[in-house]
Write an enzyme that holds these catalytic residues in place. Structure first.
Site, PDB file in Angstrom:
ATOM      1  N   LYS A  34       0.926  -0.950   0.157  1.00 57.08           N
ATOM      2  CA  LYS A  34       0.389   0.320  -0.087  1.00 57.08           C
ATOM      3  C   LYS A  34       0.785   1.185  -0.115  1.00 57.08           C
ATOM      4  CE  LYS A  34      -0.096   0.299   4.967  1.00 57.08           C
ATOM      5  NZ  LYS A  34      -1.107  -0.527   6.493  1.00 57.08           N
ATOM      6  N   TYR A 320      15.871  30.679   3.515  1.00 59.23           N
ATOM      7  CA  TYR A 320      15.141  31.350   4.800  1.00 59.23           C
ATOM      8  C   TYR A 320      15.595  31.734   6.213  1.00 59.23           C
ATOM      9  CZ  TYR A 320      11.942  30.416   0.160  1.00 59.23           C
ATOM     10  OH  TYR A 320      11.414  30.051  -0.914  1.00 59.23           O
TER      11      TYR A 320
HETATM   12  C1  PLP Z   1      -0.354  -1.910   7.026  1.00 56.93           C
HETATM   13  C2  PLP Z   1      -0.620  -3.107   7.321  1.00 56.93           C
HETATM   14  C3  PLP Z   1      -0.326  -3.837   7.997  1.00 56.93           C
HETATM   15  C4  PLP Z   1       1.712  -3.394   7.761  1.00 56.93           C
HETATM   16  O1  PLP Z   1       1.849  -3.000   8.622  1.00 56.93           O
HETATM   17  P1  PLP Z   1       3.625  -2.582   9.128  1.00 56.93           P
HETATM   18  O2  PLP Z   1       4.062  -2.751  10.766  1.00 56.93           O
HETATM   19  O3  PLP Z   1       4.285  -2.074   7.943  1.00 56.93           O
HETATM   20  O4  PLP Z   1       4.383  -4.502   9.002  1.00 56.93           O
HETATM   21  C5  PLP Z   1      -0.405  -4.660   7.965  1.00 56.93           C
HETATM   22  N1  PLP Z   1      -1.695  -4.972   8.833  1.00 56.93           N
HETATM   23  C6  PLP Z   1      -2.582  -4.465   7.915  1.00 56.93           C
HETATM   24  C7  PLP Z   1      -4.551  -3.940   8.171  1.00 56.93           C
HETATM   25  C8  PLP Z   1      -2.289  -2.534   7.277  1.00 56.93           C
HETATM   26  O5  PLP Z   1      -2.727  -1.709   7.225  1.00 56.93           O
END
Ligand code: PLP
Length: 426
Positions: A34, A320
């Site tokens: 994701k 800046y």
């Molecule tokens: C993002 C996510 C993960 C992965 O988590 P990590 O800490 O990056 O391993 C697992 N399960 C769900 C439902 C998530 O949204």
């Protein structure tokens, strides 16, 4: 291109294999891609993870799922062409790789779920009604759409809580001819805390939900919970952990036996560790799985090029608000990246407080002055022979996302997800 991300195929592959080994048993590891694979480029990373053995990929929404499916189809076609295989089969073959849409959906997403072979996480009847209607409309290509049901065991973000609401939903789902309950899942709020009482409470609620699923006569093929920290929190992933007696059965062993009890396979969902980072296990120094920790390697090298060089005199100020004044004559290099690209403004360097750095010719070049929107200035006084066009490593060997996170008072997740640059495989 002002900056680019190099994704190490070798490291990504090795990190995935390491996690599979650490998860152990027949527990599958879903590879989370994701948020554009945490800034690493989902289209680049997904085919590598599939090659490394991932059967499941996780995305946030349907649009990401479509992009990942298309990337897999392209990769498969490219492979097929290289091996002299006909193309017609490619899209179908790619559907063997499952893509879980983890963060909800709206009615308008249902069609894409079907057309691209995505598997949605659901927790409300409305979501399932949208999906069932799309199955009917699709004209029977898919007899029953597999869905995964999320149980809210304490995060209060998504999911249905165990109890009457869950039982009613299961009752409805069981009579729904267009859908099939393929998985039941939950998400831990504090997996990096050794012997967490919260995780233990979540486990109990999840057990209650799994019992309700079985009582309803439903037989999911998958039961999944846990993220990267569930794997590398060694104390909590081992059987018979001594850290906390209440947690005497580690989270992974617990998950396996819970799944086996209903004839399902277990799965953990790993994201950050695939990319070579992890959360600190708490309390510090307690129960880290050293095999995982020492083995994970950061996958991303974020690079840019020097676009300008100048000499400044002692007393000249930089950038800046003049937060940095040259204490002596200095040589400065200009980099065409800034906070709009993901270089955090907290990395700015003043005379009072050192900021971040980049790597140039294998040496640290400190950021001086404020990081601006598209530009950052670094000190190359002590680095001989820097020229316009030279590569600078913004993130990678010598400067990690943990370094940026410490300076920016956040976690490595937010740093890598914030990188806005095109990814390529190396
Ligand atoms: C993002 C996510 C993960 C992965 O988590 P990590 O800490 O990056 O391993 C697992 N399960 C769900 C439902 C998530 O949204």
């Amino acid at each position: 291109m002002t900056s680019w991300v190099e994704v190490s195929e070798r490291r990504l592959h090795a990190n995935y294999r390491l996690l599979v080994e650490a998860a152990g048993g027949d527990t599958a590891v879903l590879a989370v891609v994701k948020a554009n694979a945490y800034g690493h480029g989902a289209g680049v990373c997904a085919p590598v993870l599939v090659k490394a053995g991932a059967e499941w990929l996780g995305v946030a929404d349907a649009a990401e799922g479509v992009a990942v499916r298309e990337a897999l189809v392209r990769a498969r076609a490219a492979n097929g062409a290289a091996n002299g295989v006909a193309h017609e089969d490619q899209p179908r073959l790619c559907h063997d790789i499952r893509i879980l849409v983890m963060s909800g959906l709206l009615g308008e997403d249902a069609e894409a779920v079907l057309s691209h072979g995505l598997t949605p996480v659901v927790w409300e009847q409305q979501q399932m009604e949208w999906l069932a209607a799309a199955v009917v409309q699709s004209g029977g290509d898919v007899a029953r759409l597999p869905v995964h049901l999320e149980i809210d065991t304490g995060m209060a973000r998504q999911g249905v809580a165990p109890g009457e609401g869950l039982r009613a939903l299961l009752h409805w789902l069981k009579r729904q001819p267009r859908l099939m309950l393929e998985g039941v899942m939950t998400h831990f709020a504090s997996p990096e805390e050794v012997g967490s009482a919260q995780t233990l409470a979540q486990r109990e609620r999840f057990e209650e939900a799994i019992a309700a699923v079985a009582e309803a006569g439903l037989r999911p093929a998958w039961v999944h919970a846990g993220s990267s920290s569930t794997v590398d929190n060694a104390a909590d992933s081992m059987v018979g952990s001594t850290i906390d007696n209440r947690n005497a059965v580690g989270n992974l062993a617990w998950l396996r036996s819970l799944a086996a009890g209903v004839g399902a396979r277990s799965m953990v969902r790993s994201g950050i560790a695939l990319y070579g980072y992890c959360l600190p296990i708490e309390p510090e120094g307690c129960g880290v799985n050293a095999n995982v920790r020492c083995g994970l390697q950061p996958v991303m090298s974020w690079k840019t090029r020097v676009i300008g060089l100048r000499e400044v005199r002692a007393g000249d100020t930089v950038g800046y608000n003049a937060i940095f004044t040259a204490p002596r004559p200095m040589r400065l290099a200009l980099l065409p990246v800034g906070y709009s690209d993901g270089v955090r403004r907290e990395l700015s360097g003043s005379n009072a407080r050192a900021g971040g750095w980049v790597m140039l010719k294998g040496q640290r070049a400190a950021i001086v002055g404020r990081v601006s929107m598209n530009l950052t200035v670094v000190d190359v006084t002590g680095i001989a022979g820097v020229a316009v066009g030279d590569e600078a490593v913004v993130l990678g060997d010598g400067v990690t996302a943990d370094d940026h996170a410490r300076l920016a008072h956040t976690i490595a997740y937010e740093i890598v997800c914030g990188v806005r640059a095109e990814a390529r495989l190396v």
